[in-house]
Design an enzyme around this catalytic site. Structure first.
Site, PDB file in Angstrom:
ATOM      1  N   ASN A 106     -19.881  95.479  40.184  1.00 39.02           N
ATOM      2  CA  ASN A 106     -19.765  94.013  40.125  1.00 39.02           C
ATOM      3  C   ASN A 106     -18.582  93.547  40.977  1.00 39.02           C
ATOM      4  O   ASN A 106     -17.815  94.351  41.523  1.00 39.02           O
ATOM      5  CB  ASN A 106     -19.719  93.500  38.677  1.00 39.02           C
ATOM      6  CG  ASN A 106     -18.468  93.909  37.935  1.00 39.02           C
ATOM      7  OD1 ASN A 106     -17.405  94.121  38.534  1.00 39.02           O
ATOM      8  ND2 ASN A 106     -18.559  94.017  36.619  1.00 39.02           N
ATOM      9  N   GLY A 142     -25.906  94.325  34.171  1.00 47.97           N
ATOM     10  CA  GLY A 142     -25.625  95.161  35.345  1.00 47.97           C
ATOM     11  C   GLY A 142     -26.390  96.479  35.284  1.00 47.97           C
ATOM     12  O   GLY A 142     -26.846  96.992  36.318  1.00 47.97           O
ATOM     13  N   ASP A 143     -26.544  97.021  34.080  1.00 49.71           N
ATOM     14  CA  ASP A 143     -27.282  98.279  33.928  1.00 49.71           C
ATOM     15  C   ASP A 143     -28.760  98.073  34.248  1.00 49.71           C
ATOM     16  O   ASP A 143     -29.401  98.920  34.887  1.00 49.71           O
ATOM     17  CB  ASP A 143     -27.139  98.811  32.494  1.00 49.71           C
ATOM     18  CG  ASP A 143     -25.686  99.074  32.129  1.00 49.71           C
ATOM     19  OD1 ASP A 143     -24.904  99.425  33.032  1.00 49.71           O
ATOM     20  OD2 ASP A 143     -25.334  98.909  30.950  1.00 49.71           O
ATOM     21  N   ASP A 179     -26.759  86.784  25.987  1.00 49.46           N
ATOM     22  CA  ASP A 179     -25.869  87.953  25.934  1.00 49.46           C
ATOM     23  C   ASP A 179     -26.005  88.704  27.266  1.00 49.46           C
ATOM     24  O   ASP A 179     -27.088  89.188  27.586  1.00 49.46           O
ATOM     25  CB  ASP A 179     -26.280  88.848  24.749  1.00 49.46           C
ATOM     26  CG  ASP A 179     -25.405  90.090  24.619  1.00 49.46           C
ATOM     27  OD1 ASP A 179     -24.448  90.245  25.390  1.00 49.46           O
ATOM     28  OD2 ASP A 179     -25.697  90.905  23.722  1.00 49.46           O
TER      29      ASP A 179
END
Ligand code: RIB
Length: 294
Positions: free
Chosen positions: A179, A242-243, A237
């Site tokens: 990120n 990113g995963d 949430d």
């Protein structure tokens, strides 16, 4: 070519709050859940839901059966995961009304991975296989070096950022996905394209993806850079977004060799994931990503 994940498996303790606490403040939460998580587990699930056959290596404690059971029942081969005589990794996750979070990570069993375990795991890897790693486990540099020497492709998500990542051997890495905060901490560069350039130099080639939250994501390789916008949704949430992006990007890229398609598909998958509370449980199946209308 086979996909492997070498990574963390955590028990996520998720607290839903009106706002994240200030220093010294106590905030009463409105909801509490125990979920499966860990960047390794989440990324293995994302790869699998995108369409890949995946094997995951890592380490859980005596309390980690829920993690391996979840992986196996989801279709991920968790047979390489070892069990150590300690607590599993766990993560305390506070999520506010806007879906923003802050986390406390206890690495636990994730740090019980040693060189002998890596050697045994690496013996099943072949040239052309892809191993996806993050930075929540021990021995990441060691395994990346073995993979590099064997001609195994290494995809690396250098997360969470710790100062050790400043001296990481990035020349072992074929694809770096991180990120904007991590990219800035590693390169000292705020601008994502400039940071991509610096990271590509450290890697001596390959591909870089920098995710920018609501501003989309930047892709870079030796032929240049491009940005894809984020898919606009009401985030509940952002844990695991990113995963989700990482697993989808890698799978679609490996199938299509089309970075633009991989970036757009990954952005959609991550957008779907943030509309629900949780990490691994919120990662969508490819059919839902393909049918999702923007
Ligand atoms: O990326 C999200 C994950 O980070 C959570 O599931 C938590 O376990 C931490 O590893």
């Amino acid at each position: 070519m086979s996909f492997f994940v070498f990574g963390s498996l955590n028990i996520d303790k998720v607290y839903k709050l009106r706002h994240l606490p200030e220093k010294g403040e106590t905030v009463t939460c409105s909801d509490y859940r125990v979920n499966v998580g860990g960047k390794g587990l989440n990324q293995a699930i994302a790869l699998h839901r995108a369409g890949a056959d995946v094997k995951i290596a890592g380490c859980v404690g005596k309390d980690g059966e829920m993690l391996t059971d979840y992986l196996e029942s989801s279709g991920v081969d968790a047979s390489p995961v070892k069990v150590a005589d300690c607590h599993s990794g766990h993560c305390v996750i506070e999520v506010d009304e806007n879906g923003q979070n802050q986390m406390i990570l206890f690495p636990g069993a994730n740090r019980k991975i040693d060189v002998a375990y890596c050697d045994a795991f690496a013996s099943q890897l072949h040239e052309g296989d892809i191993v996806l790693m993050q930075y929540e486990t021990s021995c990441v540099e060691y395994l990346a070096g073995i993979c590099h020497d064997k001609g195994v492709k290494v995809a690396f998500n250098p997360s969470p950022f710790v100062p050790e990542l400043l001296s990481f051997p990035y020349h072992y890495i074929d694809c770096l996905i991180l990120n904007d905060y991590e990219a800035q901490m590693i390169t000292g560069e705020k601008d994502a394209e400039k940071a991509s350039g610096k990271l590509l130099e450290k890697m001596a080639g390959g591909r870089v993806v920098i995710t920018l939250g609501g501003d989309g994501a930047v892709y870079g390789d030796s032929s240049g850079y491009f940005t894809v916008p984020a898919v606009k949704v009401d985030a509940v949430d952002t844990t695991g977004a990113g995963d989700t992006f990482t697993g989808y990007f890698l799978y679609v890229l490996s199938k299509s060799n089309d970075p633009a398609l991989a970036m757009k598909t990954a952005a959609k998958a991550a957008a779907i994931a943030v509309t629900k509370v949780g990490a691994a449980e919120t990662i969508p199946e490819m059919k839902d990503v393909e049918s999702y209308a923007i």
